[in-house]
Structure formats: structure tokens, C-alpha cells
Design a protein around this motif. Sequence first.
Motif, PDB file in Angstrom:
ATOM      1  N   PRO A   1       0.830  -1.209   0.000  1.00 35.30           N
ATOM      2  CA  PRO A   1       0.000   0.000   0.000  1.00 35.30           C
ATOM      3  C   PRO A   1       0.869   1.265   0.000  1.00 35.30           C
ATOM      4  O   PRO A   1       1.927   1.300   0.613  1.00 35.30           O
ATOM      5  N   VAL A   2       0.382   2.291  -0.693  1.00 38.89           N
ATOM      6  CA  VAL A   2       1.040   3.604  -0.721  1.00 38.89           C
ATOM      7  C   VAL A   2       0.297   4.519   0.244  1.00 38.89           C
ATOM      8  O   VAL A   2      -0.931   4.544   0.241  1.00 38.89           O
ATOM      9  N   LEU A   3       1.038   5.249   1.086  1.00 41.35           N
ATOM     10  CA  LEU A   3       0.400   6.211   1.993  1.00 41.35           C
ATOM     11  C   LEU A   3       0.563   7.618   1.430  1.00 41.35           C
ATOM     12  O   LEU A   3       1.680   8.081   1.210  1.00 41.35           O
ATOM     13  N   ILE A   4      -0.570   8.286   1.194  1.00 38.18           N
ATOM     14  CA  ILE A   4      -0.539   9.684   0.747  1.00 38.18           C
ATOM     15  C   ILE A   4      -0.817  10.569   1.951  1.00 38.18           C
ATOM     16  O   ILE A   4      -1.869  10.457   2.585  1.00 38.18           O
ATOM     17  N   VAL A   5       0.134  11.439   2.285  1.00 38.03           N
ATOM     18  CA  VAL A   5      -0.063  12.389   3.375  1.00 38.03           C
ATOM     19  C   VAL A   5      -0.317  13.754   2.757  1.00 38.03           C
ATOM     20  O   VAL A   5       0.431  14.191   1.877  1.00 38.03           O
ATOM     21  N   THR A   6      -1.387  14.397   3.197  1.00 36.35           N
ATOM     22  CA  THR A   6      -1.707  15.725   2.666  1.00 36.35           C
ATOM     23  C   THR A   6      -2.409  16.529   3.755  1.00 36.35           C
ATOM     24  O   THR A   6      -2.575  16.031   4.870  1.00 36.35           O
ATOM     25  N   ASP A   7      -2.780  17.783   3.463  1.00 37.29           N
ATOM     26  CA  ASP A   7      -3.460  18.557   4.503  1.00 37.29           C
ATOM     27  C   ASP A   7      -4.864  18.960   4.040  1.00 37.29           C
ATOM     28  O   ASP A   7      -5.237  18.726   2.891  1.00 37.29           O
ATOM     29  N   ASP A   8      -5.625  19.550   4.964  1.00 36.63           N
ATOM     30  CA  ASP A   8      -7.038  19.796   4.663  1.00 36.63           C
ATOM     31  C   ASP A   8      -7.267  20.996   3.734  1.00 36.63           C
ATOM     32  O   ASP A   8      -8.404  21.284   3.384  1.00 36.63           O
ATOM     33  N   HIS A   9      -6.188  21.679   3.344  1.00 35.13           N
ATOM     34  CA  HIS A   9      -6.339  22.664   2.277  1.00 35.13           C
ATOM     35  C   HIS A   9      -6.139  22.005   0.910  1.00 35.13           C
ATOM     36  O   HIS A   9      -6.831  22.312  -0.046  1.00 35.13           O
ATOM     37  N   VAL A  10      -5.184  21.116   0.853  1.00 30.98           N
ATOM     38  CA  VAL A  10      -4.812  20.499  -0.427  1.00 30.98           C
ATOM     39  C   VAL A  10      -5.753  19.341  -0.781  1.00 30.98           C
ATOM     40  O   VAL A  10      -6.088  19.134  -1.946  1.00 30.98           O
TER      41      VAL A  10
ATOM     42  N   TYR B   1       9.579   5.152   9.537  1.00 25.25           N
ATOM     43  CA  TYR B   1       8.648   4.016   9.564  1.00 25.25           C
ATOM     44  C   TYR B   1       9.424   2.759   9.202  1.00 25.25           C
ATOM     45  O   TYR B   1      10.053   2.692   8.135  1.00 25.25           O
ATOM     46  N   MET B   2       9.422   1.782  10.094  1.00 26.97           N
ATOM     47  CA  MET B   2      10.215   0.559   9.875  1.00 26.97           C
ATOM     48  C   MET B   2      11.676   0.876   9.533  1.00 26.97           C
ATOM     49  O   MET B   2      12.279   0.176   8.740  1.00 26.97           O
TER      50      MET B   2
ATOM     51  N   ALA C   1       5.571   3.099  -0.397  1.00 27.76           N
ATOM     52  CA  ALA C   1       6.016   4.483  -0.534  1.00 27.76           C
ATOM     53  C   ALA C   1       5.139   5.387   0.324  1.00 27.76           C
ATOM     54  O   ALA C   1       3.946   5.155   0.468  1.00 27.76           O
ATOM     55  N   VAL C   2       5.767   6.396   0.933  1.00 20.82           N
ATOM     56  CA  VAL C   2       5.033   7.470   1.589  1.00 20.82           C
ATOM     57  C   VAL C   2       5.111   8.683   0.663  1.00 20.82           C
ATOM     58  O   VAL C   2       6.198   9.062   0.222  1.00 20.82           O
ATOM     59  N   VAL C   3       3.959   9.261   0.341  1.00 19.57           N
ATOM     60  CA  VAL C   3       3.887  10.380  -0.600  1.00 19.57           C
ATOM     61  C   VAL C   3       3.500  11.643   0.152  1.00 19.57           C
ATOM     62  O   VAL C   3       2.536  11.634   0.916  1.00 19.57           O
TER      63      VAL C   3
ATOM     64  N   ASP D   1       2.647  14.759  18.067  1.00 20.89           N
ATOM     65  CA  ASP D   1       1.307  14.169  18.110  1.00 20.89           C
ATOM     66  C   ASP D   1       0.807  13.817  16.710  1.00 20.89           C
ATOM     67  O   ASP D   1       0.287  12.723  16.478  1.00 20.89           O
ATOM     68  N   VAL D   2       0.956  14.745  15.788  1.00 17.39           N
ATOM     69  CA  VAL D   2       0.502  14.468  14.420  1.00 17.39           C
ATOM     70  C   VAL D   2       1.372  13.383  13.789  1.00 17.39           C
ATOM     71  O   VAL D   2       0.881  12.497  13.092  1.00 17.39           O
ATOM     72  N   PHE D   3       2.677  13.443  14.069  1.00 19.21           N
ATOM     73  CA  PHE D   3       3.589  12.396  13.598  1.00 19.21           C
ATOM     74  C   PHE D   3       3.080  11.023  14.045  1.00 19.21           C
ATOM     75  O   PHE D   3       3.021  10.065  13.270  1.00 19.21           O
ATOM     76  N   HIS D   4       2.700  10.935  15.325  1.00 17.02           N
ATOM     77  CA  HIS D   4       2.165   9.684  15.862  1.00 17.02           C
ATOM     78  C   HIS D   4       0.911   9.251  15.101  1.00 17.02           C
ATOM     79  O   HIS D   4       0.750   8.073  14.760  1.00 17.02           O
ATOM     80  N   ASP D   5       0.030  10.203  14.803  1.00 14.27           N
ATOM     81  CA  ASP D   5      -1.201   9.874  14.079  1.00 14.27           C
ATOM     82  C   ASP D   5      -0.910   9.348  12.672  1.00 14.27           C
ATOM     83  O   ASP D   5      -1.586   8.436  12.186  1.00 14.27           O
ATOM     84  N   VAL D   6       0.073   9.936  12.006  1.00  6.89           N
ATOM     85  CA  VAL D   6       0.407   9.469  10.659  1.00  6.89           C
ATOM     86  C   VAL D   6       1.001   8.058  10.733  1.00  6.89           C
ATOM     87  O   VAL D   6       0.707   7.192   9.909  1.00  6.89           O
ATOM     88  N   MET D   7       1.839   7.823  11.758  1.00  5.04           N
ATOM     89  CA  MET D   7       2.388   6.478  11.960  1.00  5.04           C
ATOM     90  C   MET D   7       1.265   5.461  12.179  1.00  5.04           C
ATOM     91  O   MET D   7       1.306   4.346  11.664  1.00  5.04           O
ATOM     92  N   THR D   8       0.267   5.854  12.965  1.00  8.49           N
ATOM     93  CA  THR D   8      -0.877   4.973  13.200  1.00  8.49           C
ATOM     94  C   THR D   8      -1.564   4.632  11.877  1.00  8.49           C
ATOM     95  O   THR D   8      -1.882   3.466  11.609  1.00  8.49           O
ATOM     96  N   ALA D   9      -1.767   5.654  11.046  1.00 11.30           N
ATOM     97  CA  ALA D   9      -2.403   5.418   9.737  1.00 11.30           C
ATOM     98  C   ALA D   9      -1.554   4.463   8.893  1.00 11.30           C
ATOM     99  O   ALA D   9      -2.086   3.598   8.190  1.00 11.30           O
ATOM    100  N   ALA D  10      -0.244   4.617   8.979  1.00  9.37           N
ATOM    101  CA  ALA D  10       0.649   3.754   8.193  1.00  9.37           C
ATOM    102  C   ALA D  10       0.534   2.299   8.655  1.00  9.37           C
ATOM    103  O   ALA D  10       0.443   1.375   7.843  1.00  9.37           O
TER     104      ALA D  10
END
Lengths: 367, 367
Positions: free
Chosen positions: A39-48, A121-122, A101-103, A82-91
Amino acid sequence: MRTLQVDLGDRSYPIYIGSGLLNEAGLIFAKHQLSKKSPVLIVTDDHVAPLYLKRVEENLQAEGYRTVSKVVKAGEKAKSLDVFHDVMTAAIEGGLDRRSAVVALGGGVVGDLAGFVAATYMRGVPFVQMPTTILAHDSSVGGKVAINHPLAKNMIGAFHQPELVLYDVDTLRTLPEREIRAGLSEMVKHGLIWDAEFAAWCGENTDRLLALDPETLSYGLTMGCSIKAQVVSQDERELGLRAILNLGHTIGHALEAIGGYGEFLHGEAISIGMAASALIAVNRGADRALYAETVRLLGGFGLPTVMPEHLDEERIIGAMMHDKKFKEQQLVFVLPVAIGQVEIVSDVKVEEVRRVIRELKKEGPHV
Amino acid sequence: MRTLQVDLGDRSYPIYIGSGLLNEAGLIFAKHQLSKKSPVLIVTDDHVAPLYLKRVEENLQAEGYRTVSKVVKAGEKAKSLDVFHDVMTAAIEGGLDRRSAVVALGGGVVGDLAGFVAATYMRGVPFVQMPTTILAHDSSVGGKVAINHPLAKNMIGAFHQPELVLYDVDTLRTLPEREIRAGLSEMVKHGLIWDAEFAAWCGENTDRLLALDPETLSYGLTMGCSIKAQVVSQDERELGLRAILNLGHTIGHALEAIGGYGEFLHGEAISIGMAASALIAVNRGADRALYAETVRLLGGFGLPTVMPEHLDEERIIGAMMHDKKFKEQQLVFVLPVAIGQVEIVSDVKVEEVRRVIRELKKEGPHV
């Protein structure tokens, strides 16, 4: 489409710059052999996200990629533990493995955050930058990724080079005007540290750049990335030369920190920092024209070059003391020698900084 | 004093093993040109601190180093993002700069935590390992550092090689007996994966090792470190061969995770994991003597080799699915071929794991 190669031995990678590239993401991922089984993880924000996320997801899925997306709140606060932790959880919950890949789909904040996730991550997975701001032409090149500590910016990070950078200039059209100006601040910086001709070109093309004229902007971004890539290629881990990229950043980071990462955009803070550095150089004997020309160039883009009256001198100095560039009790500064040329000096006294803070407060109101 | 070189090109480093080395820390730091102008951060836990911290601080200070110390609560829970944040705060408040060394004084947990701080503080600073446990003979070699995510162990980490490892075997005398046994589990593992002669030696010297006979122990630790160093030198970033070090870890990590990192010591969990791996190999056609000899060796050290009845099969399997070794929907396992030799197989079915979990529950009560 322009392609620029960042030359870092077995960590070399290409930067693709052009129009419509978001629609070719899947093909380009496949060309670079990013795993379709993982799986590919796409990280983005609520504006984009509302603007481009669905298009990127669908484009990757059409090419056979499974995608997981994590949308964070826009702004520098996303670079928290905190947000870093949340993204790790999603991963983890998304089942990412070592070939995933993390995008980073977004600006510098998303790039830094997602890049630090990819770096750790890993113990490190492939990373792809898809910048959607002008500022990110700078941050997406060079492999520096980081999050903030409440006491200091970018304090927790790594060097993690992307597999590729995919820069779709069409995404810049949706930027607010203030972010366009602030983004061009790093472009001007690349001229100031390395290439007098390009600095002059920025001055002559200020209006076209601010109007996002496609050809002018593509050329400027390619030049900016190219200068950064040249510097980084020569000094990937910032043992020497690479520090010149920090022109304006010692004071700039302090301003961002005491403004709670909210008052100034990064490009605005370093604009004031670049004016301050030029003034320190002048106070040390350089021609005053060096300062005047720096201020003229930055001012042309509507960028601030004076120190806001309300900022407390002690707090600025205090924030600088926590900066990474405060090495072995010496203040390390990048100072201009001429337009297009800088030097790294390690003996700047705190008193010299205090003096320019005071001088820059007298230069006029905050733009 | 024995010295062992870990050969990793420009990231090579020595491991010093011997008696009384804590009293030579300052001299050895200076010999390795660690900066005296930059504060050194010593990370340790509240079990180790009362025994050795003051001695290390004073020894470093006598040699001209400034030290800052951070004492964390002993145990796996120190490998959390919260504690990581606290250590970062100590580093910033202590004024650490890019040349500062971060020292891990303690066992594997402190080594992993402090190592990840060293890997990411200002994007990486020098790191020194001073192990005080037997288990750390394993974790201090190879540059793997990490903290835990609530969903999975060692999920957030980096590869960050130390400048040197300083292994004072006198510190092992204060270890609780259970930790001595668990620590020797990794030593036996090094024999099982790489060196039949050393595995046999472990079997013949079980009592002397458990009694911490200095000469026997020094030889065993040097051999264990040496095997690990040989493997790591050939595959620093775990692209292939290095994975053999994970013998017993796929199931072992799952047991640790569902026990809340409290029920099993790491060495105990991988002991059960090694027995399970041998049994999977037997079920696939290997000679049953391979399993019997594995269990005999581990059992000699008082290590558990059966699966406790109360552990839920579904939870063990579930925890394995989050493990890093679960690559592209295939279960990757290290399986023994003979004593001293293993292979990496990537086609282990979940059903095979379920079978050995059930078989190992019937083998008897948890030791």
C-alpha cells in the motif's frame, strides 16, 4: 516537462517539473519501480486534500496501486510529535510494509512531516514528494526532513532522500497571494547565495513570477531547484558548504519560533533574516549597496525586510540560542559578500545581532 | 580488554569489551575525538543510574567533558514517543549541539531510545553505547535503533551506527538472574544461526555463563558480538542476509506485544520463538533432532520453550500481522536448517504457525 537530476551517488533522484503531472503520477511511480503489492500512503493537509487528493488517489489506483490517505490540519502545527504519531498509526493500520512508498502531497510542512515518517517508519521506506507550493521547490530538494519540538523548529529529523519529486506547476494556481510571495522568497535566496545573474533575472521578472506566468515560473523553479541540487550534491549532510542555504535562517527561524509559527510564513521570516544578514555584513565593512539591493529585490516581491516593533529583542536572541546553527557557543551566520555570493562566518557576536535588530526596527513598519 | 572492529566502511567502529572500562570512559571518548566543547547527554534508567551514573559523569568530567544526564523509568515503556519527547527536551535544554554525543548507559531499551534520539536530534549526532546487560551485546551492535508504537514494537526507528561501544563486563554482576538467562538467549541465537561450534560451546559452558565467570562470559560476549558484526557488515540495512538475526523474532515480537511488553523479557519471547521456528522446520521435513537440540540448549539456560496455555492464538496471529517481517502479504520466517545454519523463507502460511502454537501449548507448562 523539465527533468532535473539531483546527483547523490546511489541516492540520486529526478525532479520532474511541468504542467499536468498529477495526471501521470501512476505511470511515473511504476517507471520508478515503486511496489504495487504494498500500500502507498498519501499524506496531505485539509487545504490540499479537497483540491487534489482524489485525483492522485484515482490516478495511482488506475495504475494498480492500493492507496491509504492521511489528511492532517494545514499549518506548521502539523509538524508536531502528536501528528507524527497519528500518521504512523495510519501507516500501521493501512498495512504499509518496507516497500511501501510514503507520498507528500502538499507544501513544505507536509513534505517535512511525511518525509520524517518515511525516514523512520520501519527504519525507512521509499518517499515521494509532490509539492503543491512554490516554497516547496526548496524544501523538496535535499532530503532534509523534520518535525518541530515545542522549544525549537526542525529539531527532530533526518536526512532521507526521495525516490523522485513530481512537481505539477498547475497546483500553484490555487495558492493564496501571500503564499506566492513567501514562496518566491526562497527562489530569490537561491539567486542571492549562488548566482548573481539569476538574482537579477528574479528582479526583472518579479511581476511575471507573481502572476504565475507558466513559462517564467517553470524556469524560475527549475533554476531554484537546480541551485539547491548543486549545493546539496556537494555536501549532502551539511558538513560545510550546504550551510549557505541557511542564508537568513538563523534570525528567520527565531522569528518563526517566537511568533508561535503563526505570525510569519517561513518565506517572510527568512526575508527579514536575509535583510538582517546583509546589514550585519554592511556593519562589518561590506558596501551598503549590498544591503540596499537585497532589500530592493525582496521588497519588489512584497516581502517584509524590517523588524516589527512589537517583537522583543530578548525573545529573538533567546530563540536563536536554541537554534541548530548555534554551534559550540559560537553564533554561525551566513553573510553575503556580494549579490550571488555568501560566506559562512562563525564568530558573529550576539551584540552584532542586537544592533541589526534595533536598526531594522527603525527602517519602517512591517509590510 | 578485547577490541572488536565492526567493519562498515566510513561508519566502522570498535567494540571494547572488558573489566573496569567505565573508569576509562573519558580517555576513550577523547581518543575518539568526541567534542569537549559540546555537552554530552547521558541517557540511562532508574535501575542503572544509582549504580553507575555518577561514576560515568565524574569520569567524563575529569577528562574535561560537560555532561547532562536524563534518567528514564526502567522497562520497555521507556521506548514510547512520550519518553522520546522528554529526552529530546533534556537535549535541547542541556544545550546539545551537532557535535554533542548521546550516550546510552544501560540495556537494550536505553540503547534503542538513546540511539533514536542520537539518530534524529538535529538530524543526527554522535552516539556511544555503554551496555550494562548481556542482552545488549546483541542490540548494541548493528546500528538498529527504534522506539515502539502502541500498535507494534520498534516501528519507529532508524539505522544509526555508534562511534564506539564500551562494554564493561563488571556491570553485569548486578543483573537479576532472570535477566542473565534472558540475555544469554541472544548469545545462543548467534550460535544457532551462524556457528555450530559456538552453539556447542554455549551448551558445554552453560553453568559458567550463568555464574558470570569473567573469562567465559567475555569470550561468549566477544563471539556473540563478532557473529553479529560479521552479519551486519555484509548487510547493514537488512536487504537480505541480516534478516537471519531475526531467528525467533517473528513469533517472539508477537508474544512481547500481546503481553504488553511486560509478561516476557525479550530473550524469553525469542526463546519460545526459536523453539517454534525449529518446530516449523521439522513440520516441513527437517530432522526432529533439530528441534530437540534447540530446546535442550535453550532449556539448559532455564529459558522457556513452550507456549503458555493462556495466550490466545488469534491474538498472537493478529500481532504478527503488524510485524515488519510481514512483507507483501507473505509471512517471512527465519527457519533453521541445522544447528549453526538457517534460511530465510517467505512462504510460511498462517496455518503452519497456528499448528506450532497448538503443538507448543501441549509441550508442557511455561517455565
